[in-house]
Design a protein around this motif. Structure first.
Motif, PDB file in Angstrom:
ATOM      1  N   VAL A 287       9.207  67.884  53.323  1.00 55.46           N
ATOM      2  CA  VAL A 287      10.554  68.363  53.670  1.00 55.46           C
ATOM      3  C   VAL A 287      10.476  69.707  54.394  1.00 55.46           C
ATOM      4  CG1 VAL A 287      12.756  69.133  52.695  1.00 55.46           C
ATOM      5  CG2 VAL A 287      11.732  66.989  51.938  1.00 55.46           C
TER       6      VAL A 287
ATOM      7  N   THR B 202      13.812  75.417  60.885  1.00 59.20           N
ATOM      8  CA  THR B 202      12.526  75.750  61.495  1.00 59.20           C
ATOM      9  C   THR B 202      12.570  75.585  63.009  1.00 59.20           C
ATOM     10  OG1 THR B 202      11.294  75.275  59.500  1.00 59.20           O
ATOM     11  CG2 THR B 202      10.117  74.957  61.562  1.00 59.20           C
ATOM     12  N   SER B 203      13.289  74.594  63.477  1.00 57.22           N
ATOM     13  CA  SER B 203      13.361  74.368  64.927  1.00 57.22           C
ATOM     14  C   SER B 203      14.043  75.551  65.628  1.00 57.22           C
ATOM     15  CB  SER B 203      14.135  73.075  65.225  1.00 57.22           C
ATOM     16  OG  SER B 203      13.459  71.982  64.670  1.00 57.22           O
TER      17      SER B 203
ATOM     18  N   GLN C  62      12.930  68.304  65.167  1.00 57.70           N
ATOM     19  CA  GLN C  62      11.846  67.426  64.732  1.00 57.70           C
ATOM     20  C   GLN C  62      12.367  66.007  64.642  1.00 57.70           C
ATOM     21  OE1 GLN C  62       9.732  64.846  62.667  1.00 57.70           O
ATOM     22  NE2 GLN C  62      11.336  65.697  61.384  1.00 57.70           N
TER      23      GLN C  62
ATOM     24  N   THR D 160      19.432  65.641  63.587  1.00 56.11           N
ATOM     25  CA  THR D 160      20.219  66.666  62.899  1.00 56.11           C
ATOM     26  C   THR D 160      21.639  66.701  63.475  1.00 56.11           C
ATOM     27  OG1 THR D 160      18.226  67.884  62.452  1.00 56.11           O
ATOM     28  CG2 THR D 160      20.273  69.135  62.327  1.00 56.11           C
TER      29      THR D 160
ATOM     30  N   VAL E 236      18.973  66.347  58.252  1.00 56.33           N
ATOM     31  CA  VAL E 236      20.330  66.634  57.802  1.00 56.33           C
ATOM     32  C   VAL E 236      21.329  66.006  58.774  1.00 56.33           C
ATOM     33  CG1 VAL E 236      21.941  68.449  57.136  1.00 56.33           C
ATOM     34  CG2 VAL E 236      19.521  68.712  56.670  1.00 56.33           C
TER      35      VAL E 236
ATOM     36  N   THR F  31      22.779  69.651  65.679  1.00 58.20           N
ATOM     37  CA  THR F  31      22.071  69.752  66.958  1.00 58.20           C
ATOM     38  C   THR F  31      22.568  68.662  67.903  1.00 58.20           C
ATOM     39  OG1 THR F  31      20.198  70.536  65.671  1.00 58.20           O
ATOM     40  CG2 THR F  31      19.766  70.035  67.966  1.00 58.20           C
TER      41      THR F  31
END
Ligand code: G6P
Length: 610
Positions: free
Chosen positions: A401, A305-306, A351, A355, A607, A358
């Motif tokens: 989630v 989503t990011s 978020q 992650t 994740v 990232t």
């Protein structure tokens, strides 16, 4: 990804661990387990399934111990079955560990240990680490040294807590790549993979940094690197309340978070939008103002989503600031040998701030000399700490989630950034004022869409048993089509694809028949007529059109099977509104199909593995 909790103090550990695991369950829910010392031995209770199932298994047990560890798992190595559940123990059964991350050299370590006669009972990398620590403990007779030595030989990532029956007054926690936060109470410590398991006991916390460990006893705490160099912890105060992590009367966290959006959107721009001046104040970027002024290119990166938020940001920043923007999946950027210049600005959007891909992209970009910024929700998270500067989105904890409120808050901050960069260049104060004034009206407009939840539920129920969904949008709403499709896939398990509307004729149109619901995002903007032609093409093939359109649009009403109206806004700002019905559509479809909305299969909230 995987929830970890550990406790040492004066309260009974078992209820506290179970409570913590419930709070952390959104991070993984394949299996759950606890380890507690009792009458000189470690008791391990673990099973595949949810924390509630583990709790049922423990209902007749009453361990009085005031120390223990627990885990809720998102499977990486080994299927989600009882024997692979954490905690894992060493060969003596007297040392237990809970672990988040991946031990990359586990196969080599395992082979060596097997040669030395050790046997294994699970398929996990974590058991290898537990047995390794146990073997070193046999050799040294010192648990801290055994843990340090093992961790210095391990390749890969870990956030872990170690407990030993021989030391009922000691917990050892360590981190490399997977977050560990430690809450400090009165003569007690709570270790967790995130602060949601801690906030109801204390607000005073510190985070471990990579290759750092904490040695916790009831009377104090020491931190050091795994190379034995003492470190000093930086204390933080948690900023959120308990109610932010409870459902507050909603059946699911996801629905609660969808409904929080009028508030969270406002929180993201509160105090930052200077409407009268037609400008924006972003305190977190002050230190890099010069670099932002001189930047010739921006690279936005993130996952899931990011990444979709980044795509919207690309349209906005290019439009308002006229700086070239590239958007790249973090997982691709990190391995692509990217061409980065010192005057490039890389912006990581996340978020969780944890992650793995990232974070790795952030590190790669820093190594190559770029200025790296973060747009992050979780305060104190790894990405927030490792970037040169950044802007928090202040959405509060997101537990569902499937990300919802974080997306609209990311959009709020990206629009602030576009205005900020625009005003440093050619954007006029009048144009900025117009957008800023409309930003203030957005929360009310989101609220009016939420009031249409019943209409959206009726539509969702009609198509909840479809096998496929197609989502189409153009311009700034193309990323929203991707996000709508992602939401549908994530929680209802219906196959869904998002496409730029005009691309439909290059392939997806072959899929359209009377069974295919097509969600078309068609607000009144400069591309309206073009998208309307796509709607005609869908109708000609008897596809079912669900249109997300501007209130009062009678033209679309005559063409579409269903219309979900959104209030009028500036064309550039429509993504903030058009995404709301898509979140609700996915939510209601998933509920109608009997899916577990807050714990969709195979997914995890954060994740932290590649
Ligand atoms: C996981 C979550 C997604 C999220 C993505 C990126 O896949 O299930 O909802 O969008 O990670 O997470 P981040 O915390 O970096 O935004």
């Amino acid at each position: 990804m995987c929830g970890i909790v550990g406790y040492i103090g004066h309260r009974r550990a078992l209820p506290l661990l179970l409570n913590g695991l419930k709070r952390l369950e959104y991070r993984g829910y394949d299996s759950a387990g606890i380890a507690i010392p009792h009458e000189g031995k470690l008791h391990i209770v673990k099973r595949a399934g949810t924390v509630a199932q583990l709790e049922a298994l423990l209902s007749l047990t009453d361990f009085p111990a005031t120390i223990g560890i627990g885990h809720t798992r998102w499977a990486t190595h080994g299927e989600p079955i009882d024997r692979n559940a954490h905690p894992h123990v060493d060969s003596s059964g007297r040392i237990a560990i809970v672990h988040n991350g991946i031990i990359e050299n586990y196969a080599t370590l395992k082979a060596k240990l097997q040669q030395d006669g050790y046997t294994f009972h699970s398929d996990t990398d974590t058991e290898v680490l537990a047995v390794f620590i146990g073997a070193l403990y046999e050799q040294y007779g010192n648990l801290e040294l055994a843990v340090r030595t093992a961790l210095s030989e391990v390749q890969g990532t870990f956030g872990l807590v170690v407990l030993s029956a021989d030391h009922p007054d000691l917990l050892i926690a360590a981190r490399r790549g997977s977050p560990i936060v430690i809450g400090i109470g009165e003569n007690e410590y709570i270790v967790a993979s995130d602060a949601t398991a801690i906030v109801e006991y204390t607000r005073s916390v510190f985070y471990l940094t990579d290759d750092e460990m904490a040695i916790l006893t009831r009377s104090g705490c020491r931190t050091k690197t795994i190379d034995d160099v003492p470190t000093s912890a930086q204390l933080l105060e948690l900023e959120f309340d308990l109610e932010r992590i409870e459902k507050g009367g909603f059946p699911h966290f996801m629905l609660k978070e969808i409904y929080e959006q009028p508030q969270t959107f406002r929180d993201a721009h509160r105090g930052r939008l200077l409407v009268q001046e037609g400008n924006v104040k972003l305190g977190g970027l002050r230190s890099v103002e010069k670099q932002l002024r001189q930047a010739r290119r921006l690279i936005l990166t993130g996952c899931g989503t990011s990444w979709h938020a980044a795509l919207v940001g690309e349209y906005w920043i290019e439009e308002l600031a006229r700086i070239p923007v590239e958007v790249e999946y973090a997982s691709e950027l990190r391995y692509r040998n990217p061409v980065l210049y010192p005057d490039d600005i890389v912006i990581a959007i996340s978020q969780s701030g944890e992650t793995a891909d990232t974070l790795a992209a952030v590190r790669e970009a820093k190594l190559r000399g770029a200025t790296v910024l973060g747009i992050v929700n979780v305060v104190g998270s790894s990405i927030a700490r490792e970037t040169h500067a950044g802007v928090y989105i202040h959405a509060g904890p997101e537990i569902g989630v499937a990300s919802t409120k974080a997306f609209t808050s990311q959009l709020a901050v990206l629009m602030l950034l576009a205005l900020y960069l625009g005003r440093m260049r050619h954007l006029s104060a009048t144009q900025a004022q117009e957008i800023a004034a409309e930003m203030l009206r957005i929360p009310e407009k989101i609220r009016s869409i939420l009031e249409r939840s019943e209409l959206i539920r009726d539509i969702a129920c009609q198509y909840a048993h479809a096998q496929h969904f197609l989502y189409l949008g153009r311009g700034v709403n193309f990323p929203v089509a991707l996000e709508g499709a992602l939401k549908m896939k994530e929680i209802s398990y219906i196959h869904a694809e998002g496409y730029p509307a005009a691309e439909m004729k290059h392939g997806p149109i072959a899929l359209i028949d009377e069974n295919m619901p097509v969600v078309v995002i068609v607000p009144r903007d400069e591309l309206y007529e073009k998208v309307l032609s796509n709607v005609e093409e869908i109708r000609a093939r008897r596809g079912k059109v669900i249109a997300i359109a501007t209130e009062g649009d009678t033209e679309i009403e005559a063409l579409a099977n269903h219309v979900i109206p959104i209030p009028e806004t500036l064309p550039l700002l429509t993504p903030i509104l058009t995404v709301i019905p898509l979140q609700l559509l996915a939510y209601h479809a998933a509920v109608e199909r009997g899916c577990n909305v807050d714990m969709p299969r195979n997914l995890a909230k954060s994740v932290t593995v590649e």
